[in-house]
Design an enzyme around this catalytic site. Structure first.
Site, PDB file in Angstrom:
ATOM      1  N   CYS A 191      -1.407   5.541   9.982  1.00 25.93           N
ATOM      2  CA  CYS A 191      -0.151   4.905  10.415  1.00 25.93           C
ATOM      3  C   CYS A 191      -0.414   3.553  11.038  1.00 25.93           C
ATOM      4  O   CYS A 191      -1.232   3.442  11.948  1.00 25.93           O
ATOM      5  CB  CYS A 191       0.492   5.725  11.524  1.00 25.93           C
ATOM      6  SG  CYS A 191       1.434   7.057  10.967  1.00 25.93           S
ATOM      7  N   CYS A 228       6.656  -7.034   7.010  1.00 27.45           N
ATOM      8  CA  CYS A 228       7.789  -6.592   7.817  1.00 27.45           C
ATOM      9  C   CYS A 228       8.099  -7.669   8.849  1.00 27.45           C
ATOM     10  O   CYS A 228       7.199  -8.223   9.478  1.00 27.45           O
ATOM     11  CB  CYS A 228       7.451  -5.280   8.526  1.00 27.45           C
ATOM     12  SG  CYS A 228       8.851  -4.624   9.454  1.00 27.45           S
ATOM     13  N   GLU A 275       0.806  -1.217   0.000  1.00 31.00           N
ATOM     14  CA  GLU A 275       0.000   0.000   0.000  1.00 31.00           C
ATOM     15  C   GLU A 275       0.844   1.275   0.000  1.00 31.00           C
ATOM     16  O   GLU A 275       1.956   1.310   0.533  1.00 31.00           O
ATOM     17  CB  GLU A 275      -0.932  -0.012   1.213  1.00 31.00           C
ATOM     18  CG  GLU A 275      -1.904  -1.175   1.119  1.00 31.00           C
ATOM     19  CD  GLU A 275      -2.957  -1.232   2.221  1.00 31.00           C
ATOM     20  OE1 GLU A 275      -4.071  -1.668   1.914  1.00 31.00           O
ATOM     21  OE2 GLU A 275      -2.669  -0.847   3.364  1.00 31.00           O
ATOM     22  N   CYS A 294       1.494  -3.087  15.332  1.00 31.98           N
ATOM     23  CA  CYS A 294       1.507  -2.681  13.923  1.00 31.98           C
ATOM     24  C   CYS A 294       0.855  -3.737  13.026  1.00 31.98           C
ATOM     25  O   CYS A 294       1.211  -4.911  13.081  1.00 31.98           O
ATOM     26  CB  CYS A 294       2.958  -2.438  13.489  1.00 31.98           C
ATOM     27  SG  CYS A 294       3.150  -2.177  11.724  1.00 31.98           S
ATOM     28  N   CYS A 338       3.335   8.557   1.309  1.00 32.28           N
ATOM     29  CA  CYS A 338       3.892   7.583   2.246  1.00 32.28           C
ATOM     30  C   CYS A 338       4.074   6.272   1.478  1.00 32.28           C
ATOM     31  O   CYS A 338       3.097   5.698   0.992  1.00 32.28           O
ATOM     32  CB  CYS A 338       2.890   7.432   3.396  1.00 32.28           C
ATOM     33  SG  CYS A 338       3.346   6.170   4.560  1.00 32.28           S
ATOM     34  N   SER A 372      11.363   5.310  15.355  1.00 28.09           N
ATOM     35  CA  SER A 372      10.164   4.860  16.061  1.00 28.09           C
ATOM     36  C   SER A 372      10.564   4.409  17.460  1.00 28.09           C
ATOM     37  O   SER A 372      11.063   3.308  17.647  1.00 28.09           O
ATOM     38  CB  SER A 372       9.532   3.698  15.291  1.00 28.09           C
ATOM     39  OG  SER A 372       9.108   4.164  14.046  1.00 28.09           O
ATOM     40  N   LEU A 373      10.324   5.269  18.437  1.00 30.29           N
ATOM     41  CA  LEU A 373      10.811   5.014  19.794  1.00 30.29           C
ATOM     42  C   LEU A 373       9.799   4.192  20.597  1.00 30.29           C
ATOM     43  O   LEU A 373      10.072   3.086  21.020  1.00 30.29           O
ATOM     44  CB  LEU A 373      11.078   6.370  20.464  1.00 30.29           C
ATOM     45  CG  LEU A 373      12.026   6.402  21.636  1.00 30.29           C
ATOM     46  CD1 LEU A 373      13.383   5.845  21.286  1.00 30.29           C
ATOM     47  CD2 LEU A 373      12.174   7.847  22.132  1.00 30.29           C
ATOM     48  N   GLY A 388       6.846  -2.009   5.910  1.00 30.06           N
ATOM     49  CA  GLY A 388       8.233  -2.454   5.871  1.00 30.06           C
ATOM     50  C   GLY A 388       9.210  -1.602   6.641  1.00 30.06           C
ATOM     51  O   GLY A 388       8.920  -0.463   7.024  1.00 30.06           O
ATOM     52  N   GLU A 389      10.384  -2.180   6.893  1.00 31.50           N
ATOM     53  CA  GLU A 389      11.472  -1.488   7.588  1.00 31.50           C
ATOM     54  C   GLU A 389      12.496  -1.089   6.510  1.00 31.50           C
ATOM     55  O   GLU A 389      13.248  -1.946   6.021  1.00 31.50           O
ATOM     56  CB  GLU A 389      12.080  -2.426   8.642  1.00 31.50           C
ATOM     57  CG  GLU A 389      13.383  -1.959   9.241  1.00 31.50           C
ATOM     58  CD  GLU A 389      13.393  -0.511   9.709  1.00 31.50           C
ATOM     59  OE1 GLU A 389      12.585  -0.151  10.566  1.00 31.50           O
ATOM     60  OE2 GLU A 389      14.219   0.269   9.185  1.00 31.50           O
ATOM     61  N   SER A 423      11.895   6.438   7.985  1.00 29.96           N
ATOM     62  CA  SER A 423      11.461   6.105   9.345  1.00 29.96           C
ATOM     63  C   SER A 423      11.949   4.698   9.674  1.00 29.96           C
ATOM     64  O   SER A 423      11.767   3.767   8.894  1.00 29.96           O
ATOM     65  CB  SER A 423       9.934   6.164   9.415  1.00 29.96           C
ATOM     66  OG  SER A 423       9.488   5.738  10.673  1.00 29.96           O
ATOM     67  N   CYS A 483       6.565  -5.432  15.278  1.00 27.73           N
ATOM     68  CA  CYS A 483       6.181  -4.599  16.419  1.00 27.73           C
ATOM     69  C   CYS A 483       4.770  -4.987  16.847  1.00 27.73           C
ATOM     70  O   CYS A 483       3.913  -5.273  16.014  1.00 27.73           O
ATOM     71  CB  CYS A 483       6.247  -3.123  16.056  1.00 27.73           C
ATOM     72  SG  CYS A 483       7.923  -2.637  15.598  1.00 27.73           S
TER      73      CYS A 483
HETATM   74  N1  SAH Z   1       9.134   0.382   9.755  1.00 23.96           N
HETATM   75  C1  SAH Z   1       9.321   1.751   9.909  1.00 23.96           C
HETATM   76  C2  SAH Z   1       8.414   2.590   9.036  1.00 23.96           C
HETATM   77  C3  SAH Z   1       6.990   2.148   8.877  1.00 23.96           C
HETATM   78  S1  SAH Z   1       5.915   2.301  10.240  1.00 23.96           S
HETATM   79  C4  SAH Z   1       9.170   2.145  11.366  1.00 23.96           C
HETATM   80  O1  SAH Z   1       8.720   1.354  12.160  1.00 23.96           O
HETATM   81  O2  SAH Z   1       9.553   3.268  11.689  1.00 23.96           O
HETATM   82  C5  SAH Z   1       5.559   4.045  10.334  1.00 23.96           C
HETATM   83  C6  SAH Z   1       5.188   4.537  11.720  1.00 23.96           C
HETATM   84  O3  SAH Z   1       3.888   4.064  12.127  1.00 23.96           O
HETATM   85  C7  SAH Z   1       6.145   4.034  12.779  1.00 23.96           C
HETATM   86  O4  SAH Z   1       6.492   5.030  13.693  1.00 23.96           O
HETATM   87  C8  SAH Z   1       5.317   2.974  13.458  1.00 23.96           C
HETATM   88  O5  SAH Z   1       5.795   2.661  14.724  1.00 23.96           O
HETATM   89  C9  SAH Z   1       3.958   3.597  13.452  1.00 23.96           C
HETATM   90  N2  SAH Z   1       2.879   2.639  13.717  1.00 23.96           N
HETATM   91  C10 SAH Z   1       2.875   1.315  13.498  1.00 23.96           C
HETATM   92  N3  SAH Z   1       1.700   0.763  13.880  1.00 23.96           N
HETATM   93  C11 SAH Z   1       0.940   1.783  14.348  1.00 23.96           C
HETATM   94  C12 SAH Z   1      -0.396   1.858  14.845  1.00 23.96           C
HETATM   95  N4  SAH Z   1      -1.174   0.781  14.909  1.00 23.96           N
HETATM   96  N5  SAH Z   1      -0.866   3.064  15.235  1.00 23.96           N
HETATM   97  C13 SAH Z   1      -0.083   4.170  15.117  1.00 23.96           C
HETATM   98  N6  SAH Z   1       1.176   4.159  14.628  1.00 23.96           N
HETATM   99  C14 SAH Z   1       1.686   2.991  14.248  1.00 23.96           C
HETATM  100 FE1  SF4 Z   2       7.782  -3.097  10.787  1.00 21.12          FE
HETATM  101 FE2  SF4 Z   2       7.637  -0.478  11.310  1.00 21.12          FE
HETATM  102 FE3  SF4 Z   2       5.488  -2.067  11.613  1.00 21.12          FE
HETATM  103 FE4  SF4 Z   2       7.543  -2.286  13.296  1.00 21.12          FE
HETATM  104  S1  SF4 Z   2       6.196  -0.482  13.032  1.00 21.12           S
HETATM  105  S2  SF4 Z   2       6.441  -3.997  12.328  1.00 21.12           S
HETATM  106  S3  SF4 Z   2       9.262  -1.905  11.943  1.00 21.12           S
HETATM  107  S4  SF4 Z   2       6.515  -1.601   9.722  1.00 21.12           S
END
Ligand code: SAH
Ligand code: SF4
Length: 379
Positions: free
Chosen positions: A357, A116, A96, A123, A109, A237-238, A183-184, A215, A120
């Site tokens: 996101c 991925c 997407e 996500c 975006c 992404s902290l 993806g990362e 990111s 996390c």
């Molecule tokens: N993999 C990379 C980039 C894609 S995710 C990363 O993790 O940074 C883009 C952003 O969306 C990241 O900060 C991620 O932590 C955040 N994200 C993932 N799942 C989410 C959710 N369910 N609600 C809000 N933000 C989310």
């Molecule tokens: Fe992958 Fe980013 Fe989602 Fe974590 S937040 S699973 S690194 S896409």
């Protein structure tokens, strides 16, 4: 020649395009700029339109190459102007891409992987597992297709992009590109760098380094490599400021813990086009939003010039988390601001079409054996 064996030019940066032309005994270096302009500035999908290239050469190019993005499976328009495309990535995978129009910028975006593997806990992409890296053709193709598609929408009347007056031509429709889709990006480093080079190329998209954001969940050695090879804006992404919690939310933390991550961010700033790092913090009710978490966060990020972007958790099917109330999020933000930390709360966009996101899931045929769901105890 069969279409599959033709070289796809859409993701070739100057270096790769030069190599391709040389291999085919096509000399002049100005061809690189010409081709890039046609493909990326004018969104050409055929050599026939390239009128400043001789008929003979166009014919030759047609025999050995093609300009092809992934097929669009669907395009969905949100009531807030956000557009989401689902691209067919082959073998039953779909990825997407999301266009987010705002008053002063229009951000695309993009995805870097089908799925991925970082997994996390909060996500939707992570929950689907991982299938494969996208190629530079597929990454740049998302931008190329989005640009063409937005132009077409403008022509055919789906034009409520919040700021009709400022839209003049398709070439500068997209002002910012963020690698925040599926993806990362730093685990698909080579293809991502090739793509960024095309995004930066003045003959192709001509973005400034500041307008491209990578990111990452925190792949420390690759953050250092990006700083050396091709520094663009960096978002990290902290989501947690202590290792115990971050190990659960962002499992890659076990490999690259917070102290290493923060040190790499400090090094990055010295090369970055921006003088700060953006820290993304997905707000999860009862998990990372208490006063203890605020204190830990302030302690951790005070060491570094940064901006914190609070993202209210966006829910998806099968997720156990909840977003805190807006009052709670605002109070969290105010406490950070009062400690002198630049803080913004991300406005949720495209929620009605599952384009926010973390909601991007596409369709991923998982090929890994990762545990698909790590339960987190909600305190
Ligand atoms: N993999 C990379 C980039 C894609 S995710 C990363 O993790 O940074 C883009 C952003 O969306 C990241 O900060 C991620 O932590 C955040 N994200 C993932 N799942 C989410 C959710 N369910 N609600 C809000 N933000 C989310
Ligand atoms: Fe992958 Fe980013 Fe989602 Fe974590 S937040 S699973 S690194 S896409």
């Amino acid at each position: 020649m069969k279409k599959n064996s033709l070289v796809n030019l859409i993701g070739l940066d100057s270096e790769s395009l030069s190599l391709f032309l040389e291999e085919n005994s096509i000399k002049s270096s100005f061809r690189i700029g010409q081709l890039h302009k046609w493909i990326h500035k004018f969104s050409a999908d055929s050599f026939d339109v390239m009128t400043n290239i001789s008929c003979q050469l166009r014919h030759k190019l047609k025999e050995i190459s093609k300009i092809e993005a992934m097929p669009i499976e669907s395009e969905t328009l949100s009531k807030d102007g956000t557009i989401k495309w689902l691209f067919d990535a082959g073998n039953s995978n779909a990825i997407e891409t999301v266009f987010i129009p705002e008053k002063n910028r229009r951000t695309l975006c993009i995805s870097s992987q089908a799925g991925c593997a970082v997994n996390c806990a909060f996500c939707a992409t992570g929950h689907q597992g991982f299938n494969r890296n996208l190629s530079a053709n597929e990454i740049v193709g998302q931008l190329w297709s989005a640009q063409r598609s937005i132009n077409l929408n403008l022509i055919t009347g789906i034009e409520d992009l919040n700021n009709k007056n400022t839209i003049k031509s398709g070439n500068n429709l997209i002002t910012n590109v963020v690698f925040m889709g599926m993806g990362e990006p730093l685990l698909n480093y080579k293809q991502v760098i090739k793509s960024i080079k095309l995004l930066l190329d003045v003959n192709a998209y001509g973005f400034s380094r500041r307008k491209i954001t990578v990111s990452t969940s925190g792949i420390v050695p690759m953050i250092d490599k990006l700083a050396r090879d091709c520094p663009v804006s960096l978002a990290v992404s902290l989501h947690a400021a202590n290792d115990d919690l971050r190990n659960k939310l962002v499992p890659i933390n076990k490999k690259y813990p917070l102290n290493e991550l923060i040190e790499s961010c400090k090094r990055y700033i010295t090369r970055s086009p921006r003088d700060f790092i953006t820290f993304e913090y997905c707000m999860l009710s009862g998990v990372n939003d208490t006063d203890k978490h605020i204190k830990e966060l302030i302690n951790l990020v005070s060491q570094i010039k940064c901006k914190i972007n609070l993202i209210p958790f966006n829910s998806f099917e099968s997720s156990d988390f909840r977003a805190p109330t807006i009052e709670k999020i605002n109070s969290f933000a105010n406490k950070l601001l009062n400690s002198g930390i630049m803080t913004t709360v991300r406005k949720t966009r495209g929620d009605d079409i599952h384009a926010a996101c973390g909601q991007l899931a596409g369709n991923v045929k998982n090929v890994t054996k990762i545990a698909m769901h790590i339960p987190i105890k909600i305190i």
